[in-house]
Design a protein around this motif. Structure first.
Motif, PDB file in Angstrom:
ATOM      1  N   LEU A  25       0.953  -0.956   0.132  1.00 33.28           N
ATOM      2  CA  LEU A  25       0.012   0.003   0.267  1.00 33.28           C
ATOM      3  C   LEU A  25       1.022   1.186   0.149  1.00 33.28           C
ATOM      4  O   LEU A  25       2.209   1.178   0.204  1.00 33.28           O
ATOM      5  CB  LEU A  25      -0.965  -0.040   1.275  1.00 33.28           C
ATOM      6  N   SER A  26       0.561   2.447  -0.148  1.00 32.68           N
ATOM      7  CA  SER A  26       1.215   3.572  -0.282  1.00 32.68           C
ATOM      8  C   SER A  26       2.499   3.626   1.137  1.00 32.68           C
ATOM      9  O   SER A  26       3.246   4.062   0.757  1.00 32.68           O
ATOM     10  CB  SER A  26       0.480   4.901  -0.428  1.00 32.68           C
ATOM     11  N   LYS A  27       1.771   3.056   2.122  1.00 32.84           N
ATOM     12  CA  LYS A  27       2.780   3.239   3.173  1.00 32.84           C
ATOM     13  C   LYS A  27       3.286   1.748   3.889  1.00 32.84           C
ATOM     14  O   LYS A  27       4.402   2.046   4.651  1.00 32.84           O
ATOM     15  CB  LYS A  27       1.838   3.847   4.487  1.00 32.84           C
ATOM     16  N   PHE A  28       3.069   0.880   3.355  1.00 32.87           N
ATOM     17  CA  PHE A  28       3.272  -0.373   3.692  1.00 32.87           C
ATOM     18  C   PHE A  28       4.187  -1.309   2.649  1.00 32.87           C
ATOM     19  O   PHE A  28       3.448  -1.417   1.386  1.00 32.87           O
ATOM     20  CB  PHE A  28       2.301  -1.306   4.377  1.00 32.87           C
ATOM     21  N   LEU A  29       5.359  -1.962   3.010  1.00 32.86           N
ATOM     22  CA  LEU A  29       5.877  -3.185   2.067  1.00 32.86           C
ATOM     23  C   LEU A  29       5.810  -4.310   3.143  1.00 32.86           C
ATOM     24  O   LEU A  29       6.095  -4.218   4.177  1.00 32.86           O
ATOM     25  CB  LEU A  29       7.276  -2.829   2.123  1.00 32.86           C
ATOM     26  N   ILE A  30       4.751  -5.300   2.770  1.00 33.01           N
ATOM     27  CA  ILE A  30       4.521  -6.457   3.419  1.00 33.01           C
ATOM     28  C   ILE A  30       4.502  -7.694   2.203  1.00 33.01           C
ATOM     29  O   ILE A  30       4.233  -7.608   1.313  1.00 33.01           O
ATOM     30  CB  ILE A  30       2.969  -6.331   3.734  1.00 33.01           C
ATOM     31  N   LYS A  31       5.504  -8.656   3.031  1.00 31.28           N
ATOM     32  CA  LYS A  31       5.739  -9.787   2.259  1.00 31.28           C
ATOM     33  C   LYS A  31       5.999 -10.980   3.174  1.00 31.28           C
ATOM     34  O   LYS A  31       6.863 -10.680   3.885  1.00 31.28           O
ATOM     35  CB  LYS A  31       6.810  -9.521   1.224  1.00 31.28           C
ATOM     36  N   VAL A  32       5.417 -11.888   2.899  1.00 29.20           N
ATOM     37  CA  VAL A  32       5.855 -13.374   3.356  1.00 29.20           C
ATOM     38  C   VAL A  32       6.200 -14.327   2.540  1.00 29.20           C
ATOM     39  O   VAL A  32       5.328 -14.655   1.467  1.00 29.20           O
ATOM     40  CB  VAL A  32       4.730 -13.989   4.323  1.00 29.20           C
ATOM     41  N   SER A  33       7.478 -14.830   2.454  1.00 28.55           N
ATOM     42  CA  SER A  33       7.843 -15.472   1.057  1.00 28.55           C
ATOM     43  C   SER A  33       9.112 -16.183   1.091  1.00 28.55           C
ATOM     44  O   SER A  33      10.097 -15.869   2.166  1.00 28.55           O
ATOM     45  CB  SER A  33       8.034 -14.397  -0.047  1.00 28.55           C
ATOM     46  N   GLU A  34       9.490 -17.119   0.551  1.00 27.12           N
ATOM     47  CA  GLU A  34      10.825 -17.827   0.509  1.00 27.12           C
ATOM     48  C   GLU A  34      11.564 -16.688  -0.090  1.00 27.12           C
ATOM     49  O   GLU A  34      12.934 -16.725   0.439  1.00 27.12           O
ATOM     50  CB  GLU A  34      10.898 -18.952  -0.154  1.00 27.12           C
ATOM     51  N   ASP A  35      11.414 -15.744  -0.879  1.00 25.27           N
ATOM     52  CA  ASP A  35      12.159 -14.652  -1.296  1.00 25.27           C
ATOM     53  C   ASP A  35      12.024 -13.464  -0.852  1.00 25.27           C
ATOM     54  O   ASP A  35      11.054 -12.498  -1.591  1.00 25.27           O
ATOM     55  CB  ASP A  35      12.250 -14.601  -2.991  1.00 25.27           C
ATOM     56  N   MET A  36      12.368 -13.168   0.296  1.00 26.68           N
ATOM     57  CA  MET A  36      11.744 -11.724   0.793  1.00 26.68           C
ATOM     58  C   MET A  36      12.766 -10.727   0.494  1.00 26.68           C
ATOM     59  O   MET A  36      13.874 -11.116   0.044  1.00 26.68           O
ATOM     60  CB  MET A  36      11.861 -11.805   2.291  1.00 26.68           C
ATOM     61  N   PRO A  37      12.202  -9.413   0.578  1.00 26.52           N
ATOM     62  CA  PRO A  37      13.127  -8.307   0.193  1.00 26.52           C
ATOM     63  C   PRO A  37      14.360  -8.131   1.232  1.00 26.52           C
ATOM     64  O   PRO A  37      14.300  -8.773   2.252  1.00 26.52           O
ATOM     65  CB  PRO A  37      12.297  -7.093   0.535  1.00 26.52           C
ATOM     66  N   THR A  38      15.422  -7.636   0.719  1.00 25.14           N
ATOM     67  CA  THR A  38      16.563  -7.300   1.576  1.00 25.14           C
ATOM     68  C   THR A  38      16.297  -6.185   2.490  1.00 25.14           C
ATOM     69  O   THR A  38      15.433  -5.304   2.057  1.00 25.14           O
ATOM     70  CB  THR A  38      17.939  -7.123   0.703  1.00 25.14           C
ATOM     71  N   LEU A  39      17.248  -6.169   3.397  1.00 27.02           N
ATOM     72  CA  LEU A  39      17.139  -5.134   4.437  1.00 27.02           C
ATOM     73  C   LEU A  39      17.425  -3.619   3.610  1.00 27.02           C
ATOM     74  O   LEU A  39      16.862  -2.753   3.719  1.00 27.02           O
ATOM     75  CB  LEU A  39      18.432  -5.146   5.606  1.00 27.02           C
ATOM     76  N   ASP A  40      18.349  -3.685   2.551  1.00 32.78           N
ATOM     77  CA  ASP A  40      18.611  -2.671   1.922  1.00 32.78           C
ATOM     78  C   ASP A  40      17.088  -2.109   1.216  1.00 32.78           C
ATOM     79  O   ASP A  40      16.963  -0.983   1.004  1.00 32.78           O
ATOM     80  CB  ASP A  40      19.692  -2.643   0.764  1.00 32.78           C
TER      81      ASP A  40
END
Length: 185
Positions: A25-40
């Motif tokens: 959403l405009s304020k949120f990055l939400i993901k549950v996955s084997e390939d999760m986004p990096t800290l960066d």
């Protein structure tokens, strides 16, 4: 561990926000996955020029528990419900704290020793809100989000499904909330 970062020299968020449009959403990055986004990637998403603080929490797999050698954690979860619960937690955190953006991502599958399994990043105009928010969010995540952890031990020790200390007998426990300091005189 929570850290606060000065955002004065942080890179732009434009590229990172577009790459996560399906879970953002405009304020949120939400993901549950084997390939999760990096800290960066989470940091870049949360970076906002109107904010003076970005606080982070990174949960990693440690190499021991109760004198047993841990070789990995393995996570399972019901992704649609887990992401829905994470979104609710982000909304709750924004109602409690002055936050600009929030990233909450959790790994599924195997997570070897030293690897991140959960990353939470919050940006806010001032450090206290973002620091308190990451603490609230990790405790609430462990108490309410349907993600299950199996701890795998070296040798003949086997493995065990672990219950978070924040969840006991079907009730959320030990979830931090923002104190109302306006009534203190």
């Amino acid at each position: 561990m929570s850290t606060t970062t000065d955002t004065a020299t942080a890179p732009s968020t434009a590229d990172t926000k577009d790459s996560f449009s399906e879970t953002t959403l405009s304020k949120f990055l939400i993901k549950v996955s084997e390939d999760m986004p990096t800290l960066d990637e989470c940091y870049k998403f949360c970076n906002d020029p109107s904010c003076g603080a970005i606080s982070t929490f990174i949960g990693t797999t440690r190499d021991n528990f109760n004198n047993k050698e841990v070789i990995r954690l393995s996570y399972e979860g019901y992704v649609p419900m887990a992401e829905k619960e994470l979104r609710k937690l982000c909304e709750k955190a924004c109602s409690l704290y002055d936050l600009s953006r929030v990233a909450m991502v959790h790994k599924l599958g195997d997570c070897p020793v030293g690897e991140a399994s959960v990353v939470i990043v919050c940006s806010s105009p001032h450090r206290r809100d973002s620091l308190d928010a990451v603490s609230f969010l990790i405790d609430a995540l462990k108490a309410t989000v349907p993600i299950w952890k199996r701890e795998v031990y070296a040798g003949d020790e086997g493995s065990v499904w672990k219950e978070n200390v924040e969840w006991r007998e079907g009730k959320a426990m030990r979830v931090m909330v923002k104190e109302d300091t306006t009534s203190l005189s």
